[in-house]
Design a protein around this motif. Structure first.
Motif, PDB file in Angstrom:
ATOM      1  N   UNK A  99       2.784  18.570 -10.985  1.00  0.00           N
ATOM      2  CA  UNK A  99       2.606  19.651 -10.495  1.00  0.00           C
ATOM      3  C   UNK A  99       3.914  20.573 -10.799  1.00  0.00           C
ATOM      4  N   UNK A 100       4.923  19.926 -10.759  1.00  0.00           N
ATOM      5  CA  UNK A 100       6.405  20.842 -10.969  1.00  0.00           C
ATOM      6  C   UNK A 100       6.429  20.932 -12.556  1.00  0.00           C
ATOM      7  N   UNK A 101       6.040  20.076 -13.252  1.00  0.00           N
ATOM      8  CA  UNK A 101       5.874  20.416 -14.700  1.00  0.00           C
ATOM      9  C   UNK A 101       4.808  21.563 -15.084  1.00  0.00           C
ATOM     10  N   UNK A 137       4.345  10.918  -5.871  1.00  0.00           N
ATOM     11  CA  UNK A 137       5.246  11.409  -6.651  1.00  0.00           C
ATOM     12  C   UNK A 137       4.905  11.506  -8.156  1.00  0.00           C
ATOM     13  N   UNK A 138       3.978  10.976  -8.725  1.00  0.00           N
ATOM     14  CA  UNK A 138       3.620  11.221  -9.978  1.00  0.00           C
ATOM     15  C   UNK A 138       2.647  12.665  -9.965  1.00  0.00           C
ATOM     16  N   UNK A 195       0.808  -1.332  -0.044  1.00  0.00           N
ATOM     17  CA  UNK A 195      -0.039  -0.123   0.137  1.00  0.00           C
ATOM     18  C   UNK A 195       0.904   1.151   0.089  1.00  0.00           C
ATOM     19  N   UNK A 196       1.948   1.123   0.656  1.00  0.00           N
ATOM     20  CA  UNK A 196       2.860   2.643   0.783  1.00  0.00           C
ATOM     21  C   UNK A 196       3.495   2.659  -0.584  1.00  0.00           C
ATOM     22  N   UNK A 197       3.835   1.584  -1.278  1.00  0.00           N
ATOM     23  CA  UNK A 197       4.481   1.793  -2.534  1.00  0.00           C
ATOM     24  C   UNK A 197       3.567   2.224  -3.580  1.00  0.00           C
ATOM     25  N   UNK A 198       2.293   2.004  -3.694  1.00  0.00           N
ATOM     26  CA  UNK A 198       1.389   2.489  -4.506  1.00  0.00           C
ATOM     27  C   UNK A 198       1.033   3.907  -4.233  1.00  0.00           C
ATOM     28  N   UNK A 199       0.776   4.105  -2.997  1.00  0.00           N
ATOM     29  CA  UNK A 199       0.421   5.686  -2.464  1.00  0.00           C
ATOM     30  C   UNK A 199       1.716   6.494  -2.791  1.00  0.00           C
TER      31      UNK A 199
END
Length: 539
Positions: free
Chosen positions: A190-192, A184-185, A175-179
């Protein structure tokens, strides 16, 4: 209002037949006279001259300062950061712990490895304070059964979890990996490109000239760390010999208003020495009124259920504001009378762009607005029910559009021409005329690293028109979001003559070019500054 039509449109943009038909005068890439217009009187064809739609020469933008100068002077308590002494080992370790805490404390397992016992049985005499890991293993085995994890707890395991929080996560790894991947995506997107910053949160209201070589005005900008304070700062623009100008803001303190949210966009208009200011945050929109002699006065604040993506004040009637939200609705807000929904779209206009961003602008008529999303823009007549409209700009059918191109921003150029609109995309900038829908008057392929999110229009003056042969040279300033670039475009025409661009796009000093003007830094700090300034242009 100027209703004069151009004598002739450029053949490359004008076609009387179906939209998809090919011009008969074109023979591949040969024998085509597009992007030129004939010039001269009646006479033989041999004496006819042609003028290009793009003029090589234009006004030059000269830099008066090597780097951006701050509006406010530094505070008295401001101290320059001095690097520590190279021989001060304690100070360097302190900076390492603060700047790289994950690297400094991430090896907790190796540091405490001698205090853990992985063998079953009684503790060894020389390791009485060690921790039995078989107890933790038995606890984890019990969790495999269908039991309530909240009711079954262990104090020792909670203590181990607090001690090894960077090694043993409290959230399951899957669950932590998917979240984490989702977060991060979202942060990278948002940065782009951050849709909330469209339009810009900076505005300048010029007041009536009081004579002399200075011009008074009011600068509006957000402040504080959360950008939740709206500042009204009266400034003086002093003009000096040689064409240089200095913005003086030391004569007065800004009038600050605290808002319940981050300032996303500021829109202003002036009529009869009265100024109307509209500000939006994510869920709140407010309208202020001010003048040269009167302080800003709040007129009304409304709360939107959906996230607001655009707010625009009317250049025709003070107190009328257009508000668009992510729900696809566009509302006409009359201050003191409430909001009226004028249009609502459940999907994108021309194709699915997977974006809830909406934008609204006024046009030459006070009851005809521009409704835009990532796929295009339409002129909407809100006097009719249901509303009717026709296409002003469309991504899918616009010539020379690249794959994946999206509309970024639309802007009404009422100060320059009553019928002109500016449309920016990821790759190009267009000037559209609402009298000739779907026919771009001018087009630039801009060289900015990131899409322009802010624009400011400087209309040409009468003195400038005399220099340019009777046509006013309009300047368009485009500002990007992440790369911190400012680019100037110039064009003329649109009245008796067709529009044509003047000169190449001119870029202000980029952050990467400001590195040589910084104070002398240590080698590792110079490398860090270089990477940061280069990263601004890459994102």
């Amino acid at each position: 209002m100027d209703y004069q039509f151009p004598r002739q449109l450029f053949p490359s943009f004008y076609n009387s037949g179906p939209p998809e038909s090919v011009l008969k005068h074109c023979a591949g890439n040969w024998g085509c006279y597009n992007r030129v217009r004939p010039q001269g009187g009646s006479g033989p064809l041999s004496s006819t001259t042609f003028t290009s739609s793009h003029q090589v020469r234009g006004e030059t933008w000269c830099h008066t300062e090597p780097v951006p100068v701050p509006l406010l002077s530094p505070k008295n308590a401001f101290l320059w950061h001095t690097p520590p002494d190279p021989l001060d080992f304690t100070k360097h370790i302190q900076n390492f712990f603060m700047d790289h805490c994950h690297d400094a404390f991430g090896s907790m397992g190796e540091i405490l490895g001698e205090n853990f016992n992985f063998k079953q049985g009684p503790k060894d005499k020389y390791r009485r304070d060690s921790v039995h890991m078989w107890t933790v293993k038995n606890f984890l085995d019990v969790l495999k059964y269908n039991i309530c994890h909240q009711s079954y707890s262990s104090r020792s395991v909670d203590a181990y979890s607090s001690l090894l929080s960077d090694v043993v996560p409290s959230v399951p790894t899957e669950l932590l990996g998917s979240l984490l991947y989702e977060e991060l995506t979202e942060q990278r997107d948002r940065l782009l490109f951050c849709e909330a910053a469209t339009g810009g949160a900076l505005a300048f209201i010029p007041f009536s000239e009081s004579g002399g070589s200075s011009e008074h005005g009011c600068l509006l900008y957000p402040g504080k760390k959360g950008l939740d304070h709206l500042n009204f700062h009266k400034v003086v623009l002093q003009h000096h010999q040689g064409g240089s100008s200095i913005l003086d803001a030391t004569s007065s303190q800004p009038f600050s208003v605290q808002l319940k949210g981050t300032v996303r966009q500021i829109s202003t208009t002036s009529l009869s020495n009265d100024c109307c200011v509209a500000v939006r945050s994510d869920h709140l929109c407010g309208v202020w009124r001010l003048s040269e002699r009167n302080e800003p006065r709040l007129l009304q604040v409304v709360k939107t259920r959906e996230v607001a993506t655009c707010i625009t004040v009317s250049p025709h009637i003070l107190g009328e504001v257009l508000v668009a939200s992510e729900s696809g609705a566009a509302n006409l807000w009359t201050v003191g009378r409430g909001m009226q929904k004028v249009r609502e779209e459940g999907s994108n206009l021309y194709f699915n762009a997977n974006s809830a961003w909406r934008w609204c602008e006024f046009s030459a008529h006070p009851r005809v607005m521009v409704y835009a999303d990532r796929t295009g823009a339409e002129l909407t007549d809100i006097r009719m029910s249901p509303v009717s409209g026709h296409t002003l700009f469309r991504i899918s059918n616009t010539s020379e559009c690249k794959s994946g191109e999206r509309l970024i921003m639309a802007r009404y150029l009422g100060d320059t021409h009553p019928f002109h609109h500016l449309v920016t995309t990821q790759y190009s900038v267009y000037v559209m005329d609402e009298r000739f829908p779907c026919l771009p008057m001018v087009k630039w392929d801009h060289m900015m690293q990131s899409p322009p999110m802010f624009c400011h229009i400087v209309p040409g003056s009468a003195s400038n028109a005399s220099v340019q042969g009777g046509t006013r040279n309009t300047k368009i300033l485009l500002g990007s979001q992440n790369s911190q670039e400012i680019t100037m475009l110039q064009y003329s025409g649109g009245r008796a003559e067709a529009c044509f661009s003047q000169g190449p796009p001119q870029a202000l000093l980029r952050p990467r070019d400001s590195l040589k003007h910084l104070p002398v830094q240590l080698p590792h700090r110079l490398e860090t500054a270089t990477n940061r300034l280069s990263h601004l242009l890459q994102v």
